[in-house]
Design a protein around this motif. Structure first.
Motif, PDB file in Angstrom:
ATOM      1  N   LEU A 134       0.819  -1.209   0.000  1.00 26.32           N
ATOM      2  CA  LEU A 134       0.000   0.000   0.000  1.00 26.32           C
ATOM      3  C   LEU A 134       0.853   1.260   0.000  1.00 26.32           C
ATOM      4  O   LEU A 134       0.563   2.222  -0.723  1.00 26.32           O
ATOM      5  N   ARG A 135       1.916   1.287   0.798  1.00 24.53           N
ATOM      6  CA  ARG A 135       2.732   2.501   0.883  1.00 24.53           C
ATOM      7  C   ARG A 135       3.378   2.830  -0.465  1.00 24.53           C
ATOM      8  O   ARG A 135       3.493   4.012  -0.823  1.00 24.53           O
ATOM      9  N   MET A 136       3.797   1.821  -1.214  1.00 23.47           N
ATOM     10  CA  MET A 136       4.341   2.071  -2.550  1.00 23.47           C
ATOM     11  C   MET A 136       3.291   2.750  -3.428  1.00 23.47           C
ATOM     12  O   MET A 136       3.587   3.715  -4.155  1.00 23.47           O
ATOM     13  N   ILE A 137       2.064   2.257  -3.371  1.00 21.71           N
ATOM     14  CA  ILE A 137       0.995   2.834  -4.179  1.00 21.71           C
ATOM     15  C   ILE A 137       0.683   4.257  -3.726  1.00 21.71           C
ATOM     16  O   ILE A 137       0.414   5.142  -4.557  1.00 21.71           O
ATOM     17  N   GLU A 138       0.727   4.510  -2.439  1.00 24.50           N
ATOM     18  CA  GLU A 138       0.510   5.876  -1.951  1.00 24.50           C
ATOM     19  C   GLU A 138       1.560   6.831  -2.524  1.00 24.50           C
ATOM     20  O   GLU A 138       1.235   7.956  -2.939  1.00 24.50           O
ATOM     21  N   LEU A 139       2.804   6.392  -2.567  1.00 27.76           N
ATOM     22  CA  LEU A 139       3.872   7.228  -3.119  1.00 27.76           C
ATOM     23  C   LEU A 139       3.706   7.415  -4.626  1.00 27.76           C
ATOM     24  O   LEU A 139       3.941   8.507  -5.157  1.00 27.76           O
ATOM     25  N   ALA A 140       3.300   6.354  -5.320  1.00 24.07           N
ATOM     26  CA  ALA A 140       3.055   6.463  -6.764  1.00 24.07           C
ATOM     27  C   ALA A 140       1.903   7.424  -7.045  1.00 24.07           C
ATOM     28  O   ALA A 140       1.966   8.234  -7.985  1.00 24.07           O
ATOM     29  N   ARG A 141       0.855   7.355  -6.238  1.00 29.57           N
ATOM     30  CA  ARG A 141      -0.282   8.259  -6.435  1.00 29.57           C
ATOM     31  C   ARG A 141       0.089   9.705  -6.136  1.00 29.57           C
ATOM     32  O   ARG A 141      -0.466  10.632  -6.743  1.00 29.57           O
ATOM     33  N   ALA A 142       1.030   9.920  -5.221  1.00 23.98           N
ATOM     34  CA  ALA A 142       1.514  11.280  -4.971  1.00 23.98           C
ATOM     35  C   ALA A 142       2.203  11.826  -6.222  1.00 23.98           C
ATOM     36  O   ALA A 142       2.024  12.998  -6.587  1.00 23.98           O
ATOM     37  N   LYS A 143       2.985  10.987  -6.899  1.00 24.74           N
ATOM     38  CA  LYS A 143       3.605  11.399  -8.161  1.00 24.74           C
ATOM     39  C   LYS A 143       2.535  11.651  -9.223  1.00 24.74           C
ATOM     40  O   LYS A 143       2.663  12.568 -10.041  1.00 24.74           O
ATOM     41  N   GLU A 144       1.495  10.825  -9.208  1.00 21.36           N
ATOM     42  CA  GLU A 144       0.387  10.995 -10.157  1.00 21.36           C
ATOM     43  C   GLU A 144      -0.279  12.356  -9.972  1.00 21.36           C
ATOM     44  O   GLU A 144      -0.541  13.083 -10.941  1.00 21.36           O
ATOM     45  N   ARG A 145      -0.542  12.723  -8.717  1.00 20.70           N
ATOM     46  CA  ARG A 145      -1.168  14.024  -8.447  1.00 20.70           C
ATOM     47  C   ARG A 145      -0.271  15.171  -8.889  1.00 20.70           C
ATOM     48  O   ARG A 145      -0.744  16.169  -9.454  1.00 20.70           O
ATOM     49  N   LEU A 146       1.027  15.035  -8.658  1.00 22.17           N
ATOM     50  CA  LEU A 146       1.963  16.068  -9.082  1.00 22.17           C
ATOM     51  C   LEU A 146       1.966  16.200 -10.602  1.00 22.17           C
ATOM     52  O   LEU A 146       1.998  17.320 -11.143  1.00 22.17           O
ATOM     53  N   ALA A 147       1.920  15.065 -11.296  1.00 23.70           N
ATOM     54  CA  ALA A 147       1.899  15.098 -12.757  1.00 23.70           C
ATOM     55  C   ALA A 147       0.650  15.809 -13.269  1.00 23.70           C
ATOM     56  O   ALA A 147       0.703  16.555 -14.256  1.00 23.70           O
ATOM     57  N   ARG A 148      -0.471  15.597 -12.596  1.00 20.70           N
ATOM     58  CA  ARG A 148      -1.712  16.261 -13.018  1.00 20.70           C
ATOM     59  C   ARG A 148      -1.617  17.774 -12.848  1.00 20.70           C
ATOM     60  O   ARG A 148      -2.107  18.536 -13.692  1.00 20.70           O
ATOM     61  N   THR A 149      -1.002  18.221 -11.768  1.00 22.67           N
ATOM     62  CA  THR A 149      -0.868  19.667 -11.551  1.00 22.67           C
ATOM     63  C   THR A 149       0.024  20.302 -12.609  1.00 22.67           C
ATOM     64  O   THR A 149      -0.101  21.503 -12.881  1.00 22.67           O
ATOM     65  N   ARG A 150       0.898  19.502 -13.206  1.00 22.70           N
ATOM     66  CA  ARG A 150       1.781  20.011 -14.259  1.00 22.70           C
ATOM     67  C   ARG A 150       1.181  19.865 -15.647  1.00 22.70           C
ATOM     68  O   ARG A 150       1.820  20.203 -16.642  1.00 22.70           O
ATOM     69  N   GLY A 151      -0.040  19.335 -15.701  1.00 23.71           N
ATOM     70  CA  GLY A 151      -0.730  19.214 -16.974  1.00 23.71           C
ATOM     71  C   GLY A 151      -0.244  18.087 -17.853  1.00 23.71           C
ATOM     72  O   GLY A 151      -0.494  18.089 -19.066  1.00 23.71           O
ATOM     73  N   LEU A 152       0.439  17.105 -17.271  1.00 25.72           N
ATOM     74  CA  LEU A 152       0.933  15.986 -18.067  1.00 25.72           C
ATOM     75  C   LEU A 152      -0.211  15.027 -18.388  1.00 25.72           C
ATOM     76  O   LEU A 152      -1.121  14.828 -17.591  1.00 25.72           O
ATOM     77  N   TRP A 153      -0.138  14.415 -19.582  1.00 26.05           N
ATOM     78  CA  TRP A 153      -1.177  13.477 -20.006  1.00 26.05           C
ATOM     79  C   TRP A 153      -0.629  12.595 -21.121  1.00 26.05           C
ATOM     80  O   TRP A 153       0.115  13.091 -21.963  1.00 26.05           O
ATOM     81  N   PRO A 154      -0.961  11.303 -21.162  1.00 23.40           N
ATOM     82  CA  PRO A 154      -1.758  10.568 -20.174  1.00 23.40           C
ATOM     83  C   PRO A 154      -0.959  10.268 -18.910  1.00 23.40           C
ATOM     84  O   PRO A 154       0.271  10.328 -18.926  1.00 23.40           O
ATOM     85  N   ILE A 155      -1.669   9.939 -17.862  1.00 22.26           N
ATOM     86  CA  ILE A 155      -1.056   9.669 -16.563  1.00 22.26           C
ATOM     87  C   ILE A 155      -1.461   8.269 -16.117  1.00 22.26           C
ATOM     88  O   ILE A 155      -2.630   7.887 -16.243  1.00 22.26           O
ATOM     89  N   PRO A 156      -0.529   7.482 -15.602  1.00 22.01           N
ATOM     90  CA  PRO A 156      -0.891   6.143 -15.112  1.00 22.01           C
ATOM     91  C   PRO A 156      -1.846   6.233 -13.924  1.00 22.01           C
ATOM     92  O   PRO A 156      -1.900   7.239 -13.224  1.00 22.01           O
ATOM     93  N   ARG A 157      -2.566   5.159 -13.714  1.00 24.04           N
ATOM     94  CA  ARG A 157      -3.306   5.018 -12.463  1.00 24.04           C
ATOM     95  C   ARG A 157      -2.730   3.825 -11.715  1.00 24.04           C
ATOM     96  O   ARG A 157      -2.111   2.941 -12.317  1.00 24.04           O
TER      97      ARG A 157
END
Length: 228
Positions: free
Chosen positions: A71-94
């Motif tokens: 779970l902690r690995m996924i939490e860290l990956a999702r934090a990177k996902e949120r950061l990528a969204r704020t930068r307007g990157l697309w597509p983004i993994p889930r």
């Protein structure tokens, strides 16, 4: 193993960089290139950790799902996902929590499956490969980056000694426990090595199996195509 990876998750990116002399992310980018991805390909990244391979694959326009049992690995990956969204990157993994020994995906649903340091850590390698075969479409591609187990006894002994000493040092510095990363040399010792894995893939449903030596052969990238 789940408890172990939960313990090391916050240091995971640092450890992979340290043990690879800073080359880890370059190897993962090469894996993504070797996948020959196309826009819209369905990619599943197993044992995704904090998401490096998943993000590298998404740059090619693939639809990527990263899966990890911790779970902690996924939490860290999702934090990177949120950061990528704020930068307007697309597509983004889930990203999702799941076990690569019992994949929560339908039969023949993935064009490409990737994994970095995943096959070496499963309870039963044969069963893990069978699950990958089940989920890949006929003709789908598997790419796996991992440590190799050198065939030459002298080289293997020196390599395992290096991993043991460096792992113990990092374990003490980062966790005050020199045994934290002992699993790395122990897992390499049990691993069948690059050619052993290639033979297993060939026997369990893959063709066009390639073994690409990396870092002087101490690391290996396997590329294989699911038999139609």
């Amino acid at each position: 193993m789940r408890k172990l990876f939960a313990t090391i998750a916050d240091r995971y990116d640092f450890i992979t960089v340290a043990l690879s002399f800073g080359r880890d992310r370059a190897w993962k980018r090469r894996l993504a290139r070797e996948a020959q991805l196309h826009h819209g390909d369905r990619v599943i990244d197993l044992a995704c950790g904090t998401g490096d391979i998943a993000f590298a694959a998404a740059l090619y326009g693939a639809e990527v799902v990263g899966l990890d049992v911790t779970l902690r690995m996924i939490e860290l990956a999702r934090a990177k996902e949120r950061l990528a969204r704020t930068r307007g990157l697309w597509p983004i993994p889930r990203f999702t929590v799941g076990d690569m020994m019992a994949l929560p995906f339908a039969d023949a649903s993935a064009d490409v499956i990737t994994t970095g340091y995943g096959l070496r850590n499963v309870p039963t390698l044969e069963d893990a490969v069978d699950e990958i075969v089940r989920v890949l479409k006929p003709g789908g591609r598997l790419l796996s980056l991992d440590f190799n187990r050198p065939r030459q006894a002298v080289v293997r002994t020196a390599y395992l000694g290096y991993l043991t000493v460096v792992g113990a040092t990092l374990g003490w510095v980062l966790h005050r426990d020199p045994d934290t990363y002992r699993y790395i040399p122990e897992s390499v010792r049990r691993y069948p090595g690059a050619h052993g894995v290639a033979e297993l893939l060939q026997a369990r449903g893959f063709d066009d199996v390639r073994v690409i030596p990396i870092f002087g052969g101490f690391m290996t990238l396997h590329v294989a195509r699911r038999r139609a």
